[in-house]
Design a protein around this motif. Structure first.
Motif, PDB file in Angstrom:
ATOM      1  N   SER A  38      92.620 105.439 -13.428  1.00 45.34           N
ATOM      2  CA  SER A  38      91.324 104.892 -13.041  1.00 45.34           C
ATOM      3  C   SER A  38      91.463 103.848 -11.936  1.00 45.34           C
ATOM      4  O   SER A  38      90.669 103.821 -10.988  1.00 45.34           O
ATOM      5  N   SER A  39      92.504 103.002 -12.039  1.00 43.87           N
ATOM      6  CA  SER A  39      92.725 102.003 -10.995  1.00 43.87           C
ATOM      7  C   SER A  39      93.154 102.665  -9.690  1.00 43.87           C
ATOM      8  O   SER A  39      92.796 102.198  -8.603  1.00 43.87           O
ATOM      9  N   GLY A  40      93.909 103.770  -9.795  1.00 49.74           N
ATOM     10  CA  GLY A  40      94.306 104.503  -8.596  1.00 49.74           C
ATOM     11  C   GLY A  40      93.113 105.113  -7.881  1.00 49.74           C
ATOM     12  O   GLY A  40      92.997 105.037  -6.649  1.00 49.74           O
ATOM     13  N   VAL A  41      92.220 105.728  -8.652  1.00 49.01           N
ATOM     14  CA  VAL A  41      90.988 106.289  -8.064  1.00 49.01           C
ATOM     15  C   VAL A  41      90.152 105.171  -7.446  1.00 49.01           C
ATOM     16  O   VAL A  41      89.645 105.292  -6.324  1.00 49.01           O
ATOM     17  N   ALA A  42      90.021 104.061  -8.185  1.00 50.14           N
ATOM     18  CA  ALA A  42      89.244 102.927  -7.672  1.00 50.14           C
ATOM     19  C   ALA A  42      89.872 102.352  -6.406  1.00 50.14           C
ATOM     20  O   ALA A  42      89.167 101.935  -5.488  1.00 50.14           O
ATOM     21  N   MET A  43      91.217 102.354  -6.349  1.00 48.11           N
ATOM     22  CA  MET A  43      91.905 101.817  -5.178  1.00 48.11           C
ATOM     23  C   MET A  43      91.632 102.691  -3.954  1.00 48.11           C
ATOM     24  O   MET A  43      91.376 102.183  -2.856  1.00 48.11           O
ATOM     25  N   ILE A  44      91.700 104.019  -4.114  1.00 51.34           N
ATOM     26  CA  ILE A  44      91.444 104.917  -2.978  1.00 51.34           C
ATOM     27  C   ILE A  44      89.978 104.861  -2.575  1.00 51.34           C
ATOM     28  O   ILE A  44      89.641 104.630  -1.401  1.00 51.34           O
ATOM     29  N   VAL A  45      89.083 105.055  -3.550  1.00 54.85           N
ATOM     30  CA  VAL A  45      87.648 105.055  -3.247  1.00 54.85           C
ATOM     31  C   VAL A  45      87.225 103.688  -2.715  1.00 54.85           C
ATOM     32  O   VAL A  45      86.483 103.583  -1.726  1.00 54.85           O
ATOM     33  N   GLY A  46      87.741 102.631  -3.359  1.00 58.09           N
ATOM     34  CA  GLY A  46      87.369 101.288  -2.949  1.00 58.09           C
ATOM     35  C   GLY A  46      87.886 100.913  -1.583  1.00 58.09           C
ATOM     36  O   GLY A  46      87.244 100.173  -0.840  1.00 58.09           O
ATOM     37  N   THR A  47      89.063 101.430  -1.216  1.00 58.42           N
ATOM     38  CA  THR A  47      89.633 101.146   0.102  1.00 58.42           C
ATOM     39  C   THR A  47      88.951 101.972   1.182  1.00 58.42           C
ATOM     40  O   THR A  47      88.645 101.474   2.265  1.00 58.42           O
ATOM     41  N   LYS A  86      96.981 116.048   0.243  1.00 58.07           N
ATOM     42  CA  LYS A  86      97.847 116.981  -0.492  1.00 58.07           C
ATOM     43  C   LYS A  86      99.291 116.843  -0.018  1.00 58.07           C
ATOM     44  O   LYS A  86     100.236 116.834  -0.822  1.00 58.07           O
ATOM     45  N   CYS A  87      99.469 116.743   1.305  1.00 55.94           N
ATOM     46  CA  CYS A  87     100.811 116.586   1.865  1.00 55.94           C
ATOM     47  C   CYS A  87     101.428 115.263   1.406  1.00 55.94           C
ATOM     48  O   CYS A  87     102.617 115.202   1.070  1.00 55.94           O
ATOM     49  N   TYR A  88     100.622 114.212   1.378  1.00 55.75           N
ATOM     50  CA  TYR A  88     101.124 112.904   0.961  1.00 55.75           C
ATOM     51  C   TYR A  88     101.446 112.875  -0.530  1.00 55.75           C
ATOM     52  O   TYR A  88     102.282 112.075  -0.968  1.00 55.75           O
ATOM     53  N   ALA A  89     100.783 113.722  -1.306  1.00 59.99           N
ATOM     54  CA  ALA A  89     101.123 113.810  -2.723  1.00 59.99           C
ATOM     55  C   ALA A  89     102.538 114.355  -2.894  1.00 59.99           C
ATOM     56  O   ALA A  89     103.305 113.886  -3.746  1.00 59.99           O
ATOM     57  N   GLU A  90     102.905 115.346  -2.083  1.00 57.41           N
ATOM     58  CA  GLU A  90     104.280 115.861  -2.116  1.00 57.41           C
ATOM     59  C   GLU A  90     105.269 114.791  -1.664  1.00 57.41           C
ATOM     60  O   GLU A  90     106.300 114.566  -2.307  1.00 57.41           O
ATOM     61  N   LEU A  91     104.949 114.107  -0.561  1.00 60.14           N
ATOM     62  CA  LEU A  91     105.847 113.067  -0.058  1.00 60.14           C
ATOM     63  C   LEU A  91     106.005 111.940  -1.079  1.00 60.14           C
ATOM     64  O   LEU A  91     107.119 111.460  -1.329  1.00 60.14           O
ATOM     65  N   GLY A  92     104.884 111.519  -1.668  1.00 60.50           N
ATOM     66  CA  GLY A  92     104.916 110.393  -2.597  1.00 60.50           C
ATOM     67  C   GLY A  92     105.679 110.672  -3.868  1.00 60.50           C
ATOM     68  O   GLY A  92     106.358 109.783  -4.403  1.00 60.50           O
ATOM     69  N   THR A  93     105.597 111.898  -4.372  1.00 55.18           N
ATOM     70  CA  THR A  93     106.295 112.234  -5.616  1.00 55.18           C
ATOM     71  C   THR A  93     107.739 112.673  -5.356  1.00 55.18           C
ATOM     72  O   THR A  93     108.528 112.763  -6.301  1.00 55.18           O
ATOM     73  N   PRO A 260     103.678 108.128 -11.713  1.00 54.58           N
ATOM     74  CA  PRO A 260     103.184 108.559 -10.406  1.00 54.58           C
ATOM     75  C   PRO A 260     103.164 110.073 -10.220  1.00 54.58           C
ATOM     76  O   PRO A 260     102.360 110.588  -9.440  1.00 54.58           O
ATOM     77  N   TYR A 261     104.050 110.810 -10.933  1.00 55.02           N
ATOM     78  CA  TYR A 261     104.072 112.261 -10.792  1.00 55.02           C
ATOM     79  C   TYR A 261     102.730 112.891 -11.165  1.00 55.02           C
ATOM     80  O   TYR A 261     102.321 113.902 -10.585  1.00 55.02           O
ATOM     81  N   LYS A 262     102.049 112.280 -12.138  1.00 55.19           N
ATOM     82  CA  LYS A 262     100.747 112.809 -12.560  1.00 55.19           C
ATOM     83  C   LYS A 262      99.587 112.037 -11.938  1.00 55.19           C
ATOM     84  O   LYS A 262      98.621 112.636 -11.463  1.00 55.19           O
ATOM     85  N   ASN A 263      99.678 110.721 -11.960  1.00 56.34           N
ATOM     86  CA  ASN A 263      98.527 109.903 -11.566  1.00 56.34           C
ATOM     87  C   ASN A 263      98.257 109.904 -10.064  1.00 56.34           C
ATOM     88  O   ASN A 263      97.103 109.811  -9.652  1.00 56.34           O
ATOM     89  N   LEU A 264      99.310 109.992  -9.227  1.00 54.35           N
ATOM     90  CA  LEU A 264      99.078 110.017  -7.782  1.00 54.35           C
ATOM     91  C   LEU A 264      98.298 111.259  -7.350  1.00 54.35           C
ATOM     92  O   LEU A 264      97.248 111.136  -6.707  1.00 54.35           O
ATOM     93  N   PRO A 265      98.757 112.485  -7.678  1.00 47.30           N
ATOM     94  CA  PRO A 265      97.976 113.660  -7.263  1.00 47.30           C
ATOM     95  C   PRO A 265      96.599 113.732  -7.922  1.00 47.30           C
ATOM     96  O   PRO A 265      95.633 114.181  -7.291  1.00 47.30           O
TER      97      PRO A 265
END
Length: 482
Positions: A38-47, A86-93, A260-265
């Motif tokens: 939830s904080s991750g979604v809020a961080m992206i949407v909020g930013t 999507k590409c950054y999800a691969e890079l991040g994980t 992060p493997y689950k929450n980032l994507p």
């Protein structure tokens, strides 16, 4: 000397038998994992949802010429950022390090490209983005109080805007330094406020449509005045792309994400489609009462929309916009400070920036460093010019990060990749980045030329400050002998 433990110490603490027992038992200090889904979604949407949706519509319409083509640009920009995410999800994980583009460039191409990104982020990307948000917040906040009193005198208005923008950066800097949880909770609250603001605008738009007020959304007028200049269309994409800026910022704080493997994507898959839908519906609402010309000439689109809507709603819109931009600024300060923290940890910035507070688990020097650079950028007034500079430089390095993904696929095919996107997506995204970089170089050489010079200026800085330290002593003596 007292033997108490200092509040701020370097990240990697090594055990030393000469230390007191209290110090000897210290574990390596790391950033605390405090960001859930939830904080991750809020961080992206909020930013992402901040000043852009209240500033960029003017720039998009100015370059496209019609409501229909403007809406297509907004949808295309959302699709573009979705593919990139999507590409950054691969890079991040795959590369579990904070720092986002900096970490990916360093992993794939080495120290110099990573430093050039850090240099550009330090000089343009981060401070310009934060300054745009802070100035937009200040402009909306002071408009009902100062504009009328000083209608013929711009100086008091300008000073008030600058002071308020600097104060907002200072307040959020204190919160981010004092407590990470305070920063994430504030982000959650302000994200709900900004979604409420946009929901309010979208509701007014739907009411206008239900009353038959959609003159500029009819088929007969939808594409009237559309430009056919490819260069202008690319600049319109820059304005829209700025509104989506921040879609990759969660990767900067990767070390603080739980699982992060689950929450980032998951955070990416929820946030980007939500933001795209919200942006499209908001622009449709704007066009229910504003013509493309009125949108183009407005300095505060949301306020102009409110003034043309039934009832006295201007103050509500201004309140919501202020909350929205404040939330975006908080998210940018939180995530971008982690970039400078990681850069300092790799010795690309002064070592003091890589220190964290052991009580607050917060990189206080990095946050202060980010805030200082952002404050210095607040003296600029041309927001649209800042957007173009920012978007061009950011497009260069976003393309570079996806090039890193492609190179690592070839160079290190055995790398552990919990998420592996179809190869078509990074190739397509990379080609779009090339288009966004090359075409404006032809159509707007001044803006893009300055952006390139800013990037290339980092090369001599790198060799003078980073590589110089690695030179043999006899070469250093030649320089020092003079």
């Amino acid at each position: 000397m007292p033997s108490s433990i200092p509040d701020i110490i370097p990240l990697n603490i090594k055990r030393n038998s000469s230390l007191s027992p209290q110090r000897e038992n210290l574990s390596p200090i790391t950033l605390k994992k405090s960001i859930g889904l939830s904080s991750g979604v809020a961080m992206i949407v909020g930013t992402v949802i901040g000043s852009g949706i209240f500033v960029s519509p003017s720039g998009v319409v100015k370059e496209t010429g019609s409501s229909g083509s403007a809406l297509i640009v907004w949808a295309a920009a959302g699709l573009f950022c979705g593919i990139g995410a999507k590409c950054y999800a691969e890079l991040g994980t795959s590369i579990l390090r904070s720092g986002g583009d900096y970490a990916y460039s360093q992993e794939a191409f080495g120290s110099l490209p990573a430093f050039l990104y850090l240099w550009s982020a330090l000089l343009v990307i981060i401070p310009a983005g934060n300054a745009i948000i802070a100035l937009t917040f200040a402009n909306y906040l002071v408009r009902p109080f100062i504009s009328d009193a000083f209608e013929d005198c711009a100086t008091p208005h300008r000073i008030g805007v600058i002071l308020i923008s600097i104060s907002s950066i200072g307040l959020l800097t204190f919160i981010n330094c004092y407590n990470v949880r305070w920063a994430t909770r504030l982000q959650n609250i302000l994200t709900m406020a900004k979604l409420g603001a946009l929901a309010f605008i979208m509701t007014l738009g739907l009411l206008n449509i239900s009353k038959g007020k959609y003159e500029y959304l009819k088929i007969s007028t939808l594409f009237k005045g559309t430009t056919v200049d490819i260069g202008k269309l690319s600049l319109s994409f820059y304005s829209a792309f700025f509104s989506y800026s921040g879609w990759n910022y969660l990767n900067f704080a990767l070390e603080e994400i739980n699982n992060p493997y689950k929450n980032l994507p998951r955070a990416i898959n929820i946030s980007i489609p939500l933001i795209t839908i919200v942006y499209l519906l908001t622009n449709i609402s704007y066009f229910t009462v504003l013509s493309p010309f009125e949108m183009e000439t407005s300095k505060a689109v949301a306020v102009t929309f409110a003034k043309n809507s039934p009832g006295s709603l201007t103050w509500i819109i201004q309140l919501f916009v202020s909350a929205s931009t404040l939330g975006s600024l908080n998210g940018c300060l939180f995530t971008s400070s982690r970039l400078f923290f990681v850069g300092a940890r790799a010795r690309h910035l002064p070592e003091c920036v890589a220190m964290i507070n052991i009580n607050k688990f917060s990189p206080i020097p990095a946050i202060l460093f980010t805030a200082l650079m952002s404050i210095l950028m607040c003296i600029f007034e041309d927001i649209l010019a800042l957007i173009n500079y920012l978007s061009f430089v950011e497009s260069v390095f976003v393309g570079f990060s996806v090039a890193a993904l492609l190179w690592l696929r070839f160079k290190n095919p055995e790398m552990y990749r919990p998420i592996k996107v179809n190869l078509i997506l990074p190739v397509l995204f990379f080609l779009m980045c090339i288009f966004l970089v090359l075409l404006p170089l032809v159509t707007s050489p001044e803006i893009c030329g300055i952006g390139l010079l800013m990037i290339l200026a980092g090369i001599p800085i790198y060799y003078c400050t980073i590589e110089f330290k690695k030179m043999p002593k006899w070469i250093k003596n030649i320089f020092n002998s003079n």
